[in-house]
Design a protein around this motif. Structure first.
Motif, PDB file in Angstrom:
ATOM      1  N   ASP A  18      42.168  28.854  47.005  1.00  0.00           N
ATOM      2  CA  ASP A  18      41.894  30.011  46.141  1.00  0.00           C
ATOM      3  C   ASP A  18      43.190  30.666  45.669  1.00  0.00           C
ATOM      4  O   ASP A  18      43.297  31.074  44.517  1.00  0.00           O
ATOM      5  CB  ASP A  18      41.012  31.027  46.856  1.00  0.00           C
ATOM      6  CG  ASP A  18      39.582  30.527  47.072  1.00  0.00           C
ATOM      7  OD1 ASP A  18      39.213  29.480  46.481  1.00  0.00           O
ATOM      8  OD2 ASP A  18      38.840  31.176  47.830  1.00  0.00           O
ATOM      9  N   TRP A  21      44.466  28.540  42.881  1.00  0.00           N
ATOM     10  CA  TRP A  21      43.697  28.735  41.659  1.00  0.00           C
ATOM     11  C   TRP A  21      44.037  30.054  40.977  1.00  0.00           C
ATOM     12  O   TRP A  21      43.975  30.161  39.763  1.00  0.00           O
ATOM     13  CB  TRP A  21      42.198  28.683  41.966  1.00  0.00           C
ATOM     14  CG  TRP A  21      41.671  27.284  42.111  1.00  0.00           C
ATOM     15  CD1 TRP A  21      42.231  26.131  41.649  1.00  0.00           C
ATOM     16  CD2 TRP A  21      40.468  26.893  42.768  1.00  0.00           C
ATOM     17  NE1 TRP A  21      41.444  25.047  41.981  1.00  0.00           N
ATOM     18  CE2 TRP A  21      40.363  25.486  42.656  1.00  0.00           C
ATOM     19  CE3 TRP A  21      39.466  27.589  43.423  1.00  0.00           C
ATOM     20  CZ2 TRP A  21      39.296  24.778  43.182  1.00  0.00           C
ATOM     21  CZ3 TRP A  21      38.396  26.883  43.940  1.00  0.00           C
ATOM     22  CH2 TRP A  21      38.317  25.490  43.830  1.00  0.00           C
ATOM     23  N   GLN A  22      44.399  31.059  41.754  1.00  0.00           N
ATOM     24  CA  GLN A  22      44.725  32.380  41.200  1.00  0.00           C
ATOM     25  C   GLN A  22      46.222  32.517  40.913  1.00  0.00           C
ATOM     26  O   GLN A  22      46.707  33.614  40.666  1.00  0.00           O
ATOM     27  CB  GLN A  22      44.256  33.469  42.163  1.00  0.00           C
ATOM     28  CG  GLN A  22      42.751  33.498  42.309  1.00  0.00           C
ATOM     29  CD  GLN A  22      42.278  34.360  43.466  1.00  0.00           C
ATOM     30  OE1 GLN A  22      43.064  35.005  44.130  1.00  0.00           O
ATOM     31  NE2 GLN A  22      40.976  34.360  43.700  1.00  0.00           N
ATOM     32  N   ARG A  63      36.802  22.392  46.163  1.00  0.00           N
ATOM     33  CA  ARG A  63      37.985  22.542  47.012  1.00  0.00           C
ATOM     34  C   ARG A  63      38.316  21.229  47.717  1.00  0.00           C
ATOM     35  O   ARG A  63      39.474  20.847  47.806  1.00  0.00           O
ATOM     36  CB  ARG A  63      37.767  23.642  48.044  1.00  0.00           C
ATOM     37  CG  ARG A  63      37.793  25.039  47.464  1.00  0.00           C
ATOM     38  CD  ARG A  63      37.737  26.072  48.573  1.00  0.00           C
ATOM     39  NE  ARG A  63      37.554  27.397  48.060  1.00  0.00           N
ATOM     40  CZ  ARG A  63      36.397  28.065  48.094  1.00  0.00           C
ATOM     41  NH1 ARG A  63      35.326  27.508  48.622  1.00  0.00           N
ATOM     42  NH2 ARG A  63      36.320  29.284  47.619  1.00  0.00           N
TER      43      ARG A  63
END
Length: 74
Positions: A18, A21-22, A63
């Motif tokens: 995550d 991804w950010q 993921r």
């Protein structure tokens, strides 16, 4: 990075992917993090050449596709 349970390890994988991804971490940081988790927790991540059921349920397909590519598992 040693984890006591598969759920703890799955949560760490989720946080790592995550963050990637950010755009909080770079690709190299993701690769290094995944390899460290795998190196120290192989038995909790993969059994019989597949991700364990707990990891599959906690992390999800998107993921795990990234983790699989990083580890070059076929």
């Amino acid at each position: 990075m040693f984890y006591r349970t598969q759920r703890e390890m799955a949560a760490a994988i989720n946080q790592l992917v995550d963050a990637y991804w950010q755009d909080e971490i770079k690709e190299q940081g993701l690769i290094q993090g995944v390899k460290n988790i795998y190196k120290n927790n192989q038995d909790k991540l993969i059994k019989n050449n597949q991700f364990t059921k707990v990891v599959q349920q906690q992390c999800g397909k998107r993921r795990l596709a990234i983790i699989e590519r990083v580890l070059e598992i076929e």
